[in-house]
Scaffold this motif. Sequence first.
Motif, PDB file in Angstrom:
ATOM      1  N   HIS A  93      40.834  47.590  42.532  1.00 40.76           N
ATOM      2  CA  HIS A  93      40.941  47.181  43.938  1.00 40.76           C
ATOM      3  C   HIS A  93      42.073  47.933  44.614  1.00 40.76           C
ATOM      4  N   ASN A 125      39.676  47.884  35.337  1.00 42.33           N
ATOM      5  CA  ASN A 125      39.955  46.470  35.584  1.00 42.33           C
ATOM      6  C   ASN A 125      39.838  46.159  37.078  1.00 42.33           C
ATOM      7  N   TYR A 152      46.317  37.854  46.533  1.00 41.56           N
ATOM      8  CA  TYR A 152      46.256  39.181  47.144  1.00 41.56           C
ATOM      9  C   TYR A 152      46.184  39.103  48.669  1.00 41.56           C
ATOM     10  N   GLN A 173      47.447  37.434  32.450  1.00 40.94           N
ATOM     11  CA  GLN A 173      47.893  37.633  33.835  1.00 40.94           C
ATOM     12  C   GLN A 173      48.419  39.040  34.082  1.00 40.94           C
ATOM     13  N   CYS A 195      39.651  31.370  37.606  1.00 38.96           N
ATOM     14  CA  CYS A 195      39.362  32.715  37.166  1.00 38.96           C
ATOM     15  C   CYS A 195      39.308  32.783  35.645  1.00 38.96           C
ATOM     16  N   TYR A 232      47.185  42.203  34.239  1.00 36.36           N
ATOM     17  CA  TYR A 232      46.571  43.087  35.228  1.00 36.36           C
ATOM     18  C   TYR A 232      46.580  42.506  36.639  1.00 36.36           C
ATOM     19  N   PRO A 233      46.313  41.213  36.802  1.00 40.12           N
ATOM     20  CA  PRO A 233      46.458  40.673  38.163  1.00 40.12           C
ATOM     21  C   PRO A 233      47.838  40.950  38.749  1.00 40.12           C
ATOM     22  N   GLY A 242      48.337  44.671  39.430  1.00 39.42           N
ATOM     23  CA  GLY A 242      47.571  45.027  40.623  1.00 39.42           C
ATOM     24  C   GLY A 242      48.280  44.571  41.883  1.00 39.42           C
ATOM     25  N   LEU A 243      48.857  43.404  41.799  1.00 41.72           N
ATOM     26  CA  LEU A 243      49.591  42.845  42.933  1.00 41.72           C
ATOM     27  C   LEU A 243      50.774  43.738  43.283  1.00 41.72           C
ATOM     28  N   TYR A 297      41.226  44.172  39.094  1.00 44.21           N
ATOM     29  CA  TYR A 297      42.471  43.991  39.858  1.00 44.21           C
ATOM     30  C   TYR A 297      43.106  45.340  40.177  1.00 44.21           C
ATOM     31  N   PRO A 337      40.249  40.238  44.684  1.00 44.92           N
ATOM     32  CA  PRO A 337      39.958  39.648  43.381  1.00 44.92           C
ATOM     33  C   PRO A 337      40.716  38.349  43.124  1.00 44.92           C
ATOM     34  N   HIS A 338      41.706  38.065  43.940  1.00 45.22           N
ATOM     35  CA  HIS A 338      42.542  36.904  43.653  1.00 45.22           C
ATOM     36  C   HIS A 338      43.153  36.388  44.950  1.00 45.22           C
TER      37      HIS A 338
END
Lengths: 333, 488
Positions: A210, A205, A238, A170, A38, A172-173, A176-177, A207, A234-235
């Motif tokens: 979503h 964003n 997730y 990392q 990514c 925002y990922p 988001g998680l 993440y 997105p990842h």
Amino acid sequence: MFIVCSKRPFVLPCSWSGFLRERKIERAVSRPLPYLRCERARGDVPSLELDSVALLSRHLHRRSLAMDPKLTEVSQIFERFKAAFVRSDFDTCRRLLSQLKVLLTEFPSLPPLFQKTANAVHELTLAREIYEHAVVLSVKTEDQDAFERDFFQLKPYYTDTCGLIPPSPQEYPILGLNLLRLLVQNRIAEFHTELELLPASALENPYIKHAVELEQSFMEGAYNRVLSARQTVPHDTYVYFMDLLAKTVRDEIGGCSEKAYDYLSVADAKQIMMFSSDQELAEYIEVEHPEWEIKDGSVIFQKAKETAPCKEIPSLQLINQTLSYARELERIV
Amino acid sequence: MTQDVEMREVPVASNSVSSSVPLTLQHLKEIASLIETGAYAKEVRRIFHAVRLTIALRKKLKASILSAFLNSVLVPSSEAHARLISYLPKDAVEDMEIDTATSAAQGPLKHSLPEIEIYCHLLVLIFLIDHKLYNEAKVCASASINRVKSVNRRTVDVLASRLYFYYSYVHELTDSLAEIRGTLLSLHRMATLRHDELGQETLLNLLLRNYLHYNLYDQAEKLRSKAPRFEAHNNQQFCRYLFYVGKIRTIQLDYTDAKDSLLQAARKAPISARGFRIQCNKWAVIVRLLLGEMPERTVFMQTGMKKALRPYFELTNAVRIGDLELFRNVAEKFSSTFSTDRTHNLIVRLRHNVIRTGLRNISISYSRISLVDVARKLRLDSSNPVADAESIVAKAIRDGAIDATLDHASGCMLSKETGDVYSTLEPQMAFNSRIAFCLNMHNEAVKALRFPPNSHKKEKESAEKRRERQQQEQELAKHIAEEDDDEF
């Protein structure tokens, strides 16, 4: 190869920007594959130079740490942790992580003290990275409690270190998680509280978006959109939460169906509730909704519906209310 | 927003500036003597009054007047005097020398009551803020706070709470609220230990405001739920508190409580606090929409709020009609307003309500309608609108928003006959809640009545008289009874 590298008379300026670049590259290298992919996709790191620069930087990194033995120790353990992480050796990871956490308590520059020591920037960045890994590890080991703990440890690094260290790629990922986790655990109030903390730009964003869109679809009742979102995660991390969400969604659909339909054909019910075979559907009904009935190739919900509401006057309640009015009026007059 | 939420009495406009200069000084001295009597008699009420009078004088304050006042009430050689004078702009210094001469002649007001000193701090701070000397104001505020910490007198509390307010206000104006959070927390702890309820109230509000400024709803709620609660002392502080609670509750999806708090805040706020009431109304409108209620037209037509509430009016209209397209347009059109009001995220939540209303309208108008039409009427823009429509309708049925059933085989929604509302318990329940509200209002009003202090002592004196009177009455009654007996 490492030794060869170190003998070369390379002198890189250990200035700010150089240092930052180093850190980023090193992180990219040491991450497991999904991360690497990514980051490359976003064009942060030109993939061709990657290996040589990374080795060099790692070497420089080591040398700059030589001053502080504690920091060196943490970095070394963290390297081993990352190696185990790539190997998916989660037991070792967990053991090393608890060592790391204990060691991190000895740094005075970390939250909540925020002392401005000489190595503050370095320590903060390292600690943040360790906790980021811890969060991802907890997802991989499917441990939601650990996720919550690690996330709360990580959060101050995102909220309170703005002026001290550059933002993490990392961030925002992981945020988001966390949103996704709150959604899965049906903690909607906390979900919105977290959401308010994000600036307006963050909502764009991928993440974050979503998770936000999922919440909306979930609230509206557009469940098939929730399920199709699983294909567009997105990842990779997730996926675990999306699977959990699918179970929640199925229960929701079941609850809605029994109120909305009189009956459904088995084939339709199977499709609506996303079962792959009649067998699974039958098992699900038996365990979760024994009041439903399967007859002549259709699922009948009639039994679950309540009988017509009785037209009885709730006399006791009325008497109570009237008495209370009387008492209050007495007090006024 | 900062300006809007400001809640302060509008100062009375001065009609003649030139003649008011000595008059203002005279007024200030009167206020000082009022504080003095208040401090000696330990009557907090007088100090409240003094603060109110000061606010009215606010526009007329000048550096020269202030320095003259400081000279007259503070000991000229004292540390406080020197420090406060140093905050004032330099051009006042020339005037000062003349004033010193005159005030030396007046003489008698010289004393060093802590109340007067704190009052001077407050006055200088207000002056600095009004003249936009924010850096000096910050220094002055911090110094005042340090001074206040060392004084523990109930008569100072009133002045201190005003000081706290301006302390936070000046930091908000310079956008450095995060820095003072620690100080505010320690002040709050101090106020709690000293049983300074007014200070606690003010500081709690300032802290909540501080947290909400950075959208830290979680921390704000944790503090609010743990902080000691008591009956409100100051109406304005209570309004603010209600507003903050309303905001927190809204974010945490507790709409019913949020609505109560916000409406109460809007109702209790003084008429002059227009900006504050507009904010309350904006939030209240959204919360009511989220609850599925329709705010009345009169809400948007209140004097002085029409223009500010315009975006929310159009939003309400879109929700009322249940038109997703219109809703999207309104949200886009006023997106800048909504983001400055920080209501954007709440408006995103409303989408769901728009769909619900649209669905309810469809369900009322049609007894049988295909899901394809439902999707078209709702203007769902997705890849698979029919499947979406089906599950949305199913959820609406489960939540009790519409009374209908679905027929999957023919892809139809069948509405059930709507029964007569008056055959249910609903009217009775609505009636009950209104009665409860009125009775509660009455009880609150009785509780809020204020009695002059020491009035119970007078009653004690008259207790003997009452006993006499009762004795007489008893004798009279005996007589009557005897007379009655005589008749038989």
